[in-house]
Design a protein around this motif. Structure first.
Motif, mmCIF file in Angstrom:
data_model
loop_
_atom_site.group_PDB
_atom_site.id
_atom_site.type_symbol
_atom_site.label_atom_id
_atom_site.label_comp_id
_atom_site.label_asym_id
_atom_site.label_seq_id
_atom_site.Cartn_x
_atom_site.Cartn_y
_atom_site.Cartn_z
ATOM 1 N N THR A 150 40.740 -18.658 21.719
ATOM 2 C CA THR A 150 39.598 -19.402 22.265
ATOM 3 C C THR A 150 38.559 -19.557 21.160
ATOM 4 O OG1 THR A 150 38.411 -17.434 22.980
ATOM 5 C CG2 THR A 150 39.989 -18.402 24.556
ATOM 6 N N SER A 151 37.595 -20.435 21.362
ATOM 7 C CA SER A 151 36.549 -20.609 20.355
ATOM 8 C C SER A 151 35.746 -19.323 20.165
ATOM 9 C CB SER A 151 35.634 -21.780 20.705
ATOM 10 O OG SER A 151 35.013 -21.573 21.949
ATOM 11 N N GLU A 152 35.534 -18.571 21.235
ATOM 12 C CA GLU A 152 34.817 -17.300 21.128
ATOM 13 C C GLU A 152 35.622 -16.286 20.315
ATOM 14 O OE1 GLU A 152 35.384 -18.764 24.197
ATOM 15 O OE2 GLU A 152 33.400 -19.631 24.430
ATOM 16 N N THR A 182 35.523 -17.261 16.608
ATOM 17 C CA THR A 182 34.257 -16.861 16.006
ATOM 18 C C THR A 182 34.241 -15.361 15.737
ATOM 19 O OG1 THR A 182 33.078 -18.662 17.100
ATOM 20 C CG2 THR A 182 31.751 -16.799 16.359
#
Length: 80
Positions: free
Chosen positions: A22-24, A27
């Protein structure tokens, strides 16, 4: 990546199924890489990811570059 590929991909180390980060998660892992807090399976420091696959338990991460997954055991990024 084509979604049907996920029916055939698995971690070469644990044999677990893989899913996209996921983007989270992306990151977070890039923060760990920048802080030198994670290593590849072969002991090298990984490069920052633009996309990746993760095992269901989150232990191993594999990079995706130019829509190509790199499922080499030595390149697996270890997560705790």
């Amino acid at each position: 990546m084509e979604s049907w590929l996920f029916d055939y991909l698995s971690c070469p180390i644990s044999r677990q199924t893989l899913r996209l980060l996921t983007s989270e998660e992306l990151t977070q892992i890039n923060g760990e890489i920048a802080g030198n807090n994670t290593r590849c399976h072969n002991g090298d420091s990984p490069a920052t990811l633009s996309a990746g696959l993760v095992t269901q338990d989150g232990t191993f991460v594999y990079r995706i570059e130019n829509s190509q997954p790199y499922l080499l055991p030595d390149m697996a990024i270890l997560r705790s």
